[in-house]
Design a protein around this motif. Structure first.
Motif, PDB file in Angstrom:
ATOM      1  N   LEU A 120       0.844  -1.213   0.000  1.00  0.00           N
ATOM      2  CA  LEU A 120       0.000   0.000   0.000  1.00  0.00           C
ATOM      3  C   LEU A 120       0.866   1.246   0.000  1.00  0.00           C
ATOM      4  O   LEU A 120       0.620   2.190  -0.756  1.00  0.00           O
ATOM      5  N   GLU A 121       1.889   1.225   0.864  1.00  0.00           N
ATOM      6  CA  GLU A 121       2.752   2.410   0.974  1.00  0.00           C
ATOM      7  C   GLU A 121       3.495   2.674  -0.329  1.00  0.00           C
ATOM      8  O   GLU A 121       3.647   3.831  -0.732  1.00  0.00           O
ATOM      9  N   THR A 122       3.948   1.602  -0.993  1.00  0.00           N
ATOM     10  CA  THR A 122       4.670   1.825  -2.250  1.00  0.00           C
ATOM     11  C   THR A 122       3.741   2.352  -3.342  1.00  0.00           C
ATOM     12  O   THR A 122       4.206   2.926  -4.315  1.00  0.00           O
ATOM     13  N   LEU A 123       2.426   2.138  -3.177  1.00  0.00           N
ATOM     14  CA  LEU A 123       1.470   2.707  -4.133  1.00  0.00           C
ATOM     15  C   LEU A 123       1.080   4.137  -3.733  1.00  0.00           C
ATOM     16  O   LEU A 123       0.131   4.702  -4.268  1.00  0.00           O
ATOM     17  N   ALA A 124       1.812   4.681  -2.760  1.00  0.00           N
ATOM     18  CA  ALA A 124       1.568   6.055  -2.262  1.00  0.00           C
ATOM     19  C   ALA A 124       0.196   6.170  -1.599  1.00  0.00           C
ATOM     20  O   ALA A 124      -0.442   7.212  -1.635  1.00  0.00           O
ATOM     21  N   ILE A 125      -0.270   5.055  -1.009  1.00  0.00           N
ATOM     22  CA  ILE A 125      -1.531   5.068  -0.261  1.00  0.00           C
ATOM     23  C   ILE A 125      -1.199   4.893   1.220  1.00  0.00           C
ATOM     24  O   ILE A 125      -0.530   3.930   1.595  1.00  0.00           O
ATOM     25  N   SER A 126      -1.675   5.815   2.037  1.00  0.00           N
ATOM     26  CA  SER A 126      -1.381   5.742   3.464  1.00  0.00           C
ATOM     27  C   SER A 126      -2.192   4.617   4.108  1.00  0.00           C
ATOM     28  O   SER A 126      -3.426   4.616   4.020  1.00  0.00           O
TER      29      SER A 126
END
Lengths: 245, 245
Positions: A120-126
């Motif tokens: 999720l974080e690598t997809l720029a989603i917190s």
């Protein structure tokens, strides 16, 4: 977590993340209703089950205590007061702490150890916006609704018990229930249960997202979430009694 | 360009990276090889800010990753695709939703999202799998969906974490081919972490060998193949000379 210092650092980071996540509406809005159903609506059977037996036991216990000392219609008073002020919110909270706290911690813990949270974080989603915020909001909104239902069911089962097993009429039970009724009894219970929901979901998310070490770590996180959730409910219960009563 | 400048990282008492320096040139595929547990995946996590170095810097496009604020880090992550060792697909979402999640985050309209999902699944030769759940896919298919999720974002960089580990030779060859096509057709700069020597030589322009927290040797595939470093030769040829102990 290795100690109090790390716990405080993590908690501080969570406060910052929570503020940022709340402002990120587009990410959590779509998750809110599914979570309200999962954490709230799906918890109704267990809450109703607890409420039914709470009402029955309260009616029987109060009848036993009042015999030959206090008029029996006070059974209605005790059932109503106890269900609305204390047992409705607290027992429902405890039951939901087990169900909701375990569910949230296990789901997020599994996502953590399988790197789904990193993904999720690598997809720029917190993860705080996508996973934590909708769960905490859903529990905060749904705990009072489930508790309100549990209160109604507890009262009904208390009335049913009083009428069928004790020598009380419906009129006498209602007279007792209305004797010391105060609207505050209801909102006090509902405010408490909202805080229980927030605490249970936050602790579940916190434990889940900080799970480490595979299946065993997820198990540990889940256990801790349930235990801490129940403890938080008792502490908050005392806090609200001090502040609002 | 991605650059590691004197990066050190320890977990408790264990020093994982010890002043590691490495340059990943633009438009090329660089493979980071090394024994298991030497910190290869830790390197990748530094590039997207999932981990912060204890000392040193990681630069992407001349930006120091560990000094970026939240917004800048999110923008940086938008330029990087990350393929996880076990794919890290969101198991509660379908394949199509897995790919669409990051695209929606970038503000693409629904039509463009659908088109990009279809195009990416075609590229990894998994057309028509949009509605299937990760649990219904084989290990190789999950890896390919992981690659599709990364390339769907049309990133400038792709980081691969053990992309061929645990796969049969035919699927390994297919994944290698995908990585080569991603570089050739999309022009991405890639950093691949692996201990699969065959795969490394198949996809790499440059190879770096990580040992005891530092780059022991780095060069073109021809240079690495001709190395006289006994430890690297042992790693490449699988000869048990005892040097690694």
């Amino acid at each position: 977590m290795s100690g109090p210092r790390e716990f405080l650092t993590l908690s501080g980071r969570w406060v910052v993340e929570a503020r940022r996540a709340l402002a990120d509406g587009p990410t959590w809005r779509g998750q809110l209703f599914p979570q309200m159903k999962k954490l709230g609506v799906d918890s109704v059977p267990v809450a109703v089950f607890v409420a039914v037996f709470t009402g029955i036991v309260l009616a029987l216990l109060s009848s036993y205590m009042f015999t030959r000392a206090i008029p029996l219609y006070f059974v209605g008073t005790l059932v109503a007061k106890a269900v609305m002020l204390e047992l409705g919110p607290v027992l429902t909270g405890m039951a939901l702490a087990g169900r909701v706290g375990a569910n949230v911690a296990a789901e997020l813990g599994t996502m953590r150890v399988t790197e789904q949270v990193d993904a999720l974080e690598t997809l720029a989603i917190s993860p705080h916006a996508y996973l934590v915020t909708p769960r905490v909001l859903a529990a905060t909104l749904m705990f009072p609704m489930v508790t309100a239902l549990a209160m109604a069911v507890g009262l009904l089962s208390g009335w049913f018990t009083a009428v069928n097993l004790l020598d009380l009429t419906s009129v006498e039970f209602l007279r007792g229930a209305r004797q010391f009724y105060n609207f505050k009894d209801i909102w006090f219970g509902l405010v408490k249960s909202a805080s229980f929901g927030m605490a249970v979901a936050t602790l579940g998310c916190f434990q889940g997202l900080n799970a480490r070490g595979g299946a065993e770590g997820v198990g540990r996180a889940t256990t801790r979430a349930v235990v801490l959730g129940c403890q938080a409910i008792l502490v908050l219960d005392a806090f609200w009694a001090l502040v609002l009563l | 360009m991605i650059e590691f400048r004197g990066v050190s990282k320890r977990f408790g008492e264990k020093v994982v990276l010890d002043g590691l320096s490495l340059v990943v040139p633009e438009g090329q595929t660089t493979v980071l090889m090394g024994y298991s547990g030497t910190g290869k995946s830790v390197c990748l996590k530094h590039v997207v800010g999932l981990l912060e170095p204890d000392a040193g810097q990681v630069l992407v496009d001349d930006e120091v990753v560990n000094e970026l604020d939240y917004e800048a880090l999110m923008q940086l992550r938008g330029r990087i695709g990350y393929v996880f060792q076990f794919a890290a697909l969101f198991d509660s979402l379908t394949v199509g939703e897995n790919l669409a999640l990051g695209l929606r985050r970038r503000g693409l309209d629904p039509g463009a999202v659908t088109a990009r999902v279809t195009e990416s699944l075609d590229l990894v030769e998994l057309p028509g799998t949009e509605s299937r759940y990760p649990a219904e896919l084989s290990g190789g298919m999950r890896k390919r969906v992981g690659i599709a999720r990364a390339i769907a974002l049309k990133p400038r960089y792709i980081l691969y974490d053990e992309p061929t580990t645990g796969l049969d030779p035919v699927t390994t060859a297919a994944i290698n081919d995908l990585m080569i096509r991603a570089r050739r057709e999309l022009g991405v700069t890639s950093l691949v972490v692996t201990h699969d020597v065959r795969s490394a030589f198949a996809v790499a322009d440059r190879i770096a060998f990580l040992h005891e927290g530092r780059i022991r040797r780095a060069g073109t595939t021809a240079e690495i193949r001709a190395t006289d470093d006994p430890l690297l030769r042992e790693f490449i040829e699988g000869a048990l000379t005892g040097e690694a102990v």
